[in-house]
Design a protein around this motif. Structure first.
Motif, mmCIF file in Angstrom:
data_model
loop_
_atom_site.group_PDB
_atom_site.id
_atom_site.type_symbol
_atom_site.label_atom_id
_atom_site.label_comp_id
_atom_site.label_asym_id
_atom_site.label_seq_id
_atom_site.Cartn_x
_atom_site.Cartn_y
_atom_site.Cartn_z
ATOM 1 N N LYS A 35 0.842 -1.145 -0.237
ATOM 2 C CA LYS A 35 0.180 0.028 0.003
ATOM 3 C C LYS A 35 0.798 1.124 -0.057
ATOM 4 O O LYS A 35 1.913 1.425 0.213
ATOM 5 N N CYS B 182 1.801 1.968 3.923
ATOM 6 C CA CYS B 182 2.233 0.910 5.119
ATOM 7 C C CYS B 182 2.853 -0.301 4.088
ATOM 8 O O CYS B 182 2.645 -0.181 3.056
ATOM 9 N N CYS C 111 1.197 -3.270 3.934
ATOM 10 C CA CYS C 111 0.314 -4.268 3.951
ATOM 11 C C CYS C 111 0.128 -4.545 2.435
ATOM 12 O O CYS C 111 0.242 -3.583 1.438
ATOM 13 N N VAL D 293 -4.768 -5.701 6.334
ATOM 14 C CA VAL D 293 -4.731 -4.248 7.207
ATOM 15 C C VAL D 293 -3.711 -4.182 8.532
ATOM 16 O O VAL D 293 -3.368 -5.345 8.772
ATOM 17 N N CYS D 294 -3.414 -2.950 8.825
ATOM 18 C CA CYS D 294 -2.528 -2.702 9.850
ATOM 19 C C CYS D 294 -2.986 -1.610 10.705
ATOM 20 O O CYS D 294 -3.903 -0.716 10.034
ATOM 21 N N CYS E 81 -2.846 1.754 8.066
ATOM 22 C CA CYS E 81 -4.193 1.920 7.142
ATOM 23 C C CYS E 81 -5.450 1.900 7.806
ATOM 24 O O CYS E 81 -6.257 2.374 7.300
HETATM 25 ZN ZN LIG Z 1 -1.491 -1.280 6.444
#
Ligand SMILES: [Zn+2]
Length: 494
Positions: free
Chosen positions: A26, A29, A31, A43-44, A47
């Protein structure tokens, strides 16, 4: 019709295009951007916008933006920054989107498009201004349960996998005038991102999304009419049809004395019309401010030079080169260079000794038809290599086989490959180009059809086609067509 309909109108059209980049991770980040993953697995905290996290720019996104900026002949900012665009929506976990506001990475570009006359295939070129290009993150995706639309659904689910996927937003000047021009503009953008390898440009899957701004005004009037936005078009033909519908609708409304409302409309593919979605009064206030968590971008000359060296030959350059180097018509050059891989294939066939005309015909006709009927295949995956196709074309051009025989063995070559020369020899398909052999065959056909021969000699010369057909039938298509015609002519008229 009222006299008002005599007024000539013109449409003023601009496009805002969102292009999803094909980076592995992304924009801010690490991900994955993989779309086949189950919902909410890529996801993290970054984000998802948890408090206290810091975004870090994916360098690949900046490189892609600069590549596209250079391809659009735009001015690349030496100093640029990110801004927060504030708004609330359930698919936006941070309640703001990181985008670029007053200092976009690219400004003042241009894109040359080609308009093809559908009747004559004549090609005219037009330059469309590019106002700006900027980088931003995508939002998540709402899934409305119980219905495919918000209305009628019982509840909505949100998938944040798409949150933070990198986008380029490209804004055109209002230089477009017709649905066809707009569709062609979007197509040329797709060619560019595919040639550059920065996006798959797939409209059906939402990698390329176009919003159209459109107004009409009487020809000669300087001020713009009231602008309507159209969304929800997921093919080039939908862009064209939505615009054509909307131009008609607006002109009709003006002629009926109705005011055009500034609004957003949706294209409905089923009913082939645009419908009102919401009225748009003034521009929204997003309270942009500089993103405090990301440093400004400083681009130096060395970096630009480095990136510009990686640019491939772009579609417009390839088209001009095909016309100049291969003597192709603007239309053929356009068809052959539409897809980068098809273009490479074509060049390889010519490099292996086939004529330009032969290569162009086989690729744009038989091979294109085969690829169309096998949508999972692309030209790099067919068993028929450029070397094999060149060999096949040379066999025809040297008179070893007829075009008819070539078409007969083509399906086998496309499926399994192999040497056309060996196939032709092993199957006994080599053309009959021995004059004595052909002469005997033709004598027999004439003897078997005395009535037709009499009619021919009495002036019904159209019957030549009948005799040629009989020769091809008798030889299973192997008669050398030129020689057979020559001998037949002598016998018919001699
Ligand atoms: Zn992320």
């Amino acid at each position: 019709m009222t006299t008002a309909t005599q007024t000539k109108y013109e449409a003023i059209i601009g496009l805002e295009t969102h292009c999803q980049l094909n980076t592995n991770s992304k924009i801010f980040c690490s991900c994955s951007t993989n779309f086949d993953s189950p919902p909410n697995t890529n996801v993290c905290p970054v984000c998802l916008g948890h408090p206290g996290v810091l975004p870090v720019l994916n360098q690949e996104v900046l490189n892609s933006a600069i590549k596209m900026g250079l391809a659009l002949q735009g001015k690349i900012a030496r100093y640029s920054k990110f801004d927060r665009k504030q708004y609330f929506y359930p698919d936006l976990p941070k309640n703001y989107q990181i985008s670029q506001y007053d200092l976009p990475i690219v400004e003042n570009g241009q894109l040359e498009i080609e308009i093809v006359d559908p009747k004559t295939q004549e090609v005219t070129k037009k330059i469309i201004g590019i106002t700006r290009l900027h980088m931003e993150e995508d939002a998540g995706k709402l899934v409305h349960a119980g219905s495919d639309r918000l209305a009628g659904s019982t509840h909505s689910l949100v998938d944040f996998n798409r949150t933070g996927v990198p986008l380029l937003e490209i804004v055109s000047e209002p230089d477009l005038r017709t649905g066809q021009e707009a569709a062609e503009y979007a197509q040329e953008l797709r060619r560019l991102v595919r040639y550059l390898g920065i996006s798959d440009g797939n409209m059906q899957e939402g990698s390329l999304r176009c919003d159209v701004n459109i107004s009409v005004r009487p020809v000669g009037q300087k001020e713009f009419g009231v602008k309507v936005e159209i969304k929800n078009m997921n093919s080039f033909s939908a862009i064209q049809k939505a615009i054509e519908y909307e131009i008609e609708r607006q002109i009709e409304a003006i002629n009926e004395g109705e005011a055009i409302v500034q609004e957003t409309r949706l294209w409905e593919e089923g009913s082939q019309r645009t419908i009102s979605m919401r009225s748009k009064e003034g521009s929204s206030d997003y309270r942009y401010f500089p993103e405090p968590d990301l440093p400004p971008l400083v681009i130096n000359e060395a970096q630009l030079e480095e990136i510009s060296k990686t640019l491939p030959e772009l579609p417009a350059n390839k088209r001009s080169r095909y016309e100049a180097e291969f003597g192709l018509s603007a239309y053929d050059a356009r068809v052959l260079s539409d897809d980068k891989d098809v273009a490479s294939y074509f060049e390889a066939v010519v490099a292996n000794g086939a004529s330009v005309k032969g290569a162009a015909n086989w690729i744009t006709q038989d091979i294109a038809a085969y690829l169309n009927s096998n949508p999972d295949l692309d030209i790099n995956k067919i068993a028929l290599t450029p070397e094999m196709l060149a060999e096949l074309i040379k066999l025809i051009e040297e008179g070893t086989i007829s075009g008819k025989i070539a078409k007969e063995i083509l399906p086998e070559l496309l499926e399994k490959g192999g040497s056309p020369k060996e196939i032709v020899e092993s199957k006994g398909l080599v053309a009959i180009s021995n004059p004595d052999e052909l002469s005997t065959i033709i004598d027999k056909i004439l003897a078997e059809n005395p009535d037709k021969l009499e009619q021919y000699r009495a002036g019904k010369t159209k019957l030549q086609g009948f005799f040629v057909g009989q020769i091809m039938k008798a030889t299973s298509g192997r008669a050398d067509p030129k020689l057979a015609n020559q001998i037949l002519n002598q016998k018919l008229n001699g």
